[in-house]
Design an enzyme around this catalytic site. Structure first.
Site, PDB file in Angstrom:
ATOM      1  N   SER A  10      81.504  24.649 -28.142  1.00  0.00           N
ATOM      2  CA  SER A  10      82.895  24.999 -27.811  1.00  0.00           C
ATOM      3  C   SER A  10      83.683  23.793 -27.317  1.00  0.00           C
ATOM      4  O   SER A  10      84.912  23.785 -27.397  1.00  0.00           O
ATOM      5  CB  SER A  10      82.931  26.111 -26.752  1.00  0.00           C
ATOM      6  OG  SER A  10      82.492  25.615 -25.506  1.00  0.00           O
ATOM      7  N   SER A 136      69.150  15.547 -23.127  1.00  0.00           N
ATOM      8  CA  SER A 136      68.761  15.413 -21.719  1.00  0.00           C
ATOM      9  C   SER A 136      69.898  14.715 -20.998  1.00  0.00           C
ATOM     10  O   SER A 136      71.077  15.035 -21.202  1.00  0.00           O
ATOM     11  CB  SER A 136      67.436  14.644 -21.639  1.00  0.00           C
ATOM     12  OG  SER A 136      67.075  14.408 -20.316  1.00  0.00           O
ATOM     13  N   TYR A 150      70.584  20.112 -11.482  1.00  0.00           N
ATOM     14  CA  TYR A 150      70.801  19.496 -12.797  1.00  0.00           C
ATOM     15  C   TYR A 150      69.646  18.566 -13.158  1.00  0.00           C
ATOM     16  O   TYR A 150      69.071  18.649 -14.247  1.00  0.00           O
ATOM     17  CB  TYR A 150      72.135  18.738 -12.794  1.00  0.00           C
ATOM     18  CG  TYR A 150      72.513  18.153 -14.138  1.00  0.00           C
ATOM     19  CD1 TYR A 150      73.040  18.966 -15.133  1.00  0.00           C
ATOM     20  CD2 TYR A 150      72.337  16.797 -14.403  1.00  0.00           C
ATOM     21  CE1 TYR A 150      73.380  18.434 -16.372  1.00  0.00           C
ATOM     22  CE2 TYR A 150      72.682  16.262 -15.633  1.00  0.00           C
ATOM     23  CZ  TYR A 150      73.203  17.084 -16.614  1.00  0.00           C
ATOM     24  OH  TYR A 150      73.543  16.561 -17.836  1.00  0.00           O
ATOM     25  N   LYS A 154      66.940  18.801 -16.231  1.00  0.00           N
ATOM     26  CA  LYS A 154      66.838  17.785 -17.292  1.00  0.00           C
ATOM     27  C   LYS A 154      65.484  17.071 -17.263  1.00  0.00           C
ATOM     28  O   LYS A 154      64.966  16.678 -18.315  1.00  0.00           O
ATOM     29  CB  LYS A 154      67.985  16.770 -17.158  1.00  0.00           C
ATOM     30  CG  LYS A 154      69.364  17.368 -17.476  1.00  0.00           C
ATOM     31  CD  LYS A 154      69.479  17.878 -18.908  1.00  0.00           C
ATOM     32  CE  LYS A 154      70.884  18.311 -19.255  1.00  0.00           C
ATOM     33  NZ  LYS A 154      71.029  18.792 -20.630  1.00  0.00           N
TER      34      LYS A 154
HETATM   35  P1  NAP Z   1      80.757  20.690 -21.995  1.00  0.00           P
HETATM   36  O1  NAP Z   1      81.923  20.177 -22.733  1.00  0.00           O
HETATM   37  O2  NAP Z   1      80.942  21.512 -20.778  1.00  0.00           O
HETATM   38  O3  NAP Z   1      79.846  21.457 -23.039  1.00  0.00           O
HETATM   39  C1  NAP Z   1      78.792  22.290 -22.649  1.00  0.00           C
HETATM   40  C2  NAP Z   1      78.620  23.333 -23.713  1.00  0.00           C
HETATM   41  O4  NAP Z   1      77.513  24.159 -23.356  1.00  0.00           O
HETATM   42  C3  NAP Z   1      79.846  24.236 -23.845  1.00  0.00           C
HETATM   43  O5  NAP Z   1      80.045  24.511 -25.196  1.00  0.00           O
HETATM   44  C4  NAP Z   1      79.399  25.485 -23.106  1.00  0.00           C
HETATM   45  O6  NAP Z   1      80.003  26.657 -23.580  1.00  0.00           O
HETATM   46  C5  NAP Z   1      77.944  25.485 -23.507  1.00  0.00           C
HETATM   47  N1  NAP Z   1      77.175  26.447 -22.727  1.00  0.00           N
HETATM   48  C6  NAP Z   1      77.075  26.596 -21.393  1.00  0.00           C
HETATM   49  N2  NAP Z   1      76.279  27.627 -21.090  1.00  0.00           N
HETATM   50  C7  NAP Z   1      75.878  28.153 -22.281  1.00  0.00           C
HETATM   51  C8  NAP Z   1      75.053  29.237 -22.662  1.00  0.00           C
HETATM   52  N3  NAP Z   1      74.482  30.033 -21.748  1.00  0.00           N
HETATM   53  N4  NAP Z   1      74.859  29.471 -23.978  1.00  0.00           N
HETATM   54  C9  NAP Z   1      75.434  28.699 -24.909  1.00  0.00           C
HETATM   55  N5  NAP Z   1      76.236  27.676 -24.629  1.00  0.00           N
HETATM   56  C10 NAP Z   1      76.453  27.403 -23.322  1.00  0.00           C
HETATM   57  O7  NAP Z   1      79.820  19.490 -21.520  1.00  0.00           O
HETATM   58  P2  NAP Z   1      79.091  18.316 -22.350  1.00  0.00           P
HETATM   59  O8  NAP Z   1      79.195  17.116 -21.499  1.00  0.00           O
HETATM   60  O9  NAP Z   1      79.547  18.267 -23.748  1.00  0.00           O
HETATM   61  O10 NAP Z   1      77.583  18.816 -22.268  1.00  0.00           O
HETATM   62  C11 NAP Z   1      76.750  18.921 -23.404  1.00  0.00           C
HETATM   63  C12 NAP Z   1      75.339  18.506 -23.028  1.00  0.00           C
HETATM   64  O11 NAP Z   1      75.336  17.117 -22.688  1.00  0.00           O
HETATM   65  C13 NAP Z   1      74.782  19.244 -21.802  1.00  0.00           C
HETATM   66  O12 NAP Z   1      73.428  19.560 -22.024  1.00  0.00           O
HETATM   67  C14 NAP Z   1      74.895  18.210 -20.708  1.00  0.00           C
HETATM   68  O13 NAP Z   1      73.969  18.400 -19.678  1.00  0.00           O
HETATM   69  C15 NAP Z   1      74.630  16.934 -21.484  1.00  0.00           C
HETATM   70  N6  NAP Z   1      75.092  15.711 -20.813  1.00  0.00           N
HETATM   71  C16 NAP Z   1      76.414  15.535 -20.525  1.00  0.00           C
HETATM   72  C17 NAP Z   1      76.797  14.379 -19.860  1.00  0.00           C
HETATM   73  C18 NAP Z   1      78.233  14.120 -19.491  1.00  0.00           C
HETATM   74  O14 NAP Z   1      78.482  13.180 -18.720  1.00  0.00           O
HETATM   75  N7  NAP Z   1      79.197  14.880 -19.969  1.00  0.00           N
HETATM   76  C19 NAP Z   1      75.856  13.417 -19.502  1.00  0.00           C
HETATM   77  C20 NAP Z   1      74.528  13.641 -19.817  1.00  0.00           C
HETATM   78  C21 NAP Z   1      74.150  14.793 -20.483  1.00  0.00           C
HETATM   79  P3  NAP Z   1      81.131  27.509 -22.808  1.00  0.00           P
HETATM   80  O15 NAP Z   1      82.447  26.973 -23.309  1.00  0.00           O
HETATM   81  O16 NAP Z   1      80.872  28.901 -23.230  1.00  0.00           O
HETATM   82  O17 NAP Z   1      80.916  27.286 -21.337  1.00  0.00           O
END
Ligand code: NAP
Length: 290
Positions: A10, A136, A150, A154
């Site tokens: 999303s 991760s 968190y 991870k």
């Molecule tokens: P984001 O934009 O908040 O995306 C997270 C996604 O996960 C959203 O589509 C959210 O959907 C979905 N989600 C949450 N709970 C869910 C569930 N129960 N079932 C299905 N989908 C669900 O954040 P992002 O940064 O892109 O995160 C993506 C991944 O990257 C995560 O695993 C995060 O831990 C990892 N990551 C991010 C960063 C960073 O700095 N941003 C750094 C390291 C790792 P909804 O719209 O429905 O909430």
């Protein structure tokens, strides 16, 4: 051309990855919890004529995963890649965060990854091939205060992925882990909304760190690019630190003993600020107590 399932499309990394993989001729099954609330990806797919099929999938619900996989197998008889991307973040002290936050974090980031993996494994094993890419985080290897739920989730993904890689290797299934640093996505906004009153003054440092790091505006396409390289076989490494701060942060942690790392909690604000500024992180403006 690969058939690819991605969770959590999303926004952020999932969204960017769906678009990038589809632009590179892969067929993307872009899943999300509430497709009706997120029209943007469908619009891009329609306008640019991209092979993206959007399906509902909540990683915390077995039935939802089962239904999504059945629908994928209605479109194609082969699932080549699963990207376990869906995730949530939480910042706060262990004492003050409700236990529900720990449970939700583990259920989404770790058990969600396990559930989706288990759902595709019988298929990949029978087809004698496939690739599972688990998102991760640097936080899965670098454990900092106020990031316990968190980081624990991870770290679990890291351990799970390594075990999985060895188990499925004889069946020609590859596993890769992507470890992004701080990426500019909505994740942190969702985190911050959970922070209320605290008795832990240094929680401000954690918030300041993430805010300052986000100011570098590293786009989610950087992570999508790493995922594309793995899918295309251009990167064969198991762990893939991604983003400009990922390797420096992991290197910084590796350069000191566990005891020195933990004792870092004692340093005064000025020393901490200087250390952060040494890493080009302008944290000062986010510390309200100065
Ligand atoms: P984001 O934009 O908040 O995306 C997270 C996604 O996960 C959203 O589509 C959210 O959907 C979905 N989600 C949450 N709970 C869910 C569930 N129960 N079932 C299905 N989908 C669900 O954040 P992002 O940064 O892109 O995160 C993506 C991944 O990257 C995560 O695993 C995060 O831990 C990892 N990551 C991010 C960063 C960073 O700095 N941003 C750094 C390291 C790792 P909804 O719209 O429905 O909430």
């Amino acid at each position: 051309m690969a058939n690819i399932i991605i969770t959590g499309c999303s926004s952020g990394i999932g969204f960017a990855t769906a678009v990038m993989l589809a632009k590179n001729k892969h067929v993307v099954f872009a899943t999300m919890r509430h497709p009706s609330q997120h029209q943007e990806l469908q619009d891009i797919a329609d306008n640019k004529n991209l092979p993206i099929i959007i399906l509902p999938l909540d990683v915390t619900k077995d039935n939802s995963i089962k239904n999504a996989i059945s629908q994928v197998l209605f479109y194609t008889d082969k699932i080549d890649v699963l990207v376990n991307n869906a995730g949530i973040g939480t910042l706060g002290s262990i004492e003050e965060l409700p236990i529900e936050d720990f449970i939700e974090q583990m259920d989404t980031n770790f058990i969600g990854t396990v559930r989706c993996t288990k759902a595709v494994l019988p298929h990949m094993r029978k087809k004698k091939g496939g690739c599972i890419i688990n998102i991760s985080s640097v936080g899965g290897k670098l454990f900092n205060y106020f990031n316990a739920p968190y980081s624990a989730s991870k770290a679990a993904v890291e351990a799970f992925s390594e075990c999985l890689a060895m188990e499925v290797r004889p069946f020609g299934i590859r596993v890769a882990v992507v470890e992004p640093g701080v990426i500019d996505t909505p994740l942190q906004d969702k985190c911050k909304s959970r922070i209320g009153e605290t008795s832990y003054p240094n929680l401000e440092r954690s918030i300041a760190f993430f805010s300052a790091a986000r100011d570098h505006h590293v786009p989610p396409e950087v992570v999508a690019e790493t995922i594309l390289q793995i899918v295309n076989g251009e990167s064969a490494t198991f762990r893939n630190p991604t983003g400009p701060d990922s390797k420096p942060l992991l290197g910084f942690r590796a350069s000191m003993s566990d005891e020195d790392w933990i004792a870092g909690a004692d340093i005064d604000d000025q020393t901490w600020i200087s250390m952060m500024e040494g890493m080009q992180l302008d944290v000062r403006k986010y510390l309200t107590r100065l």
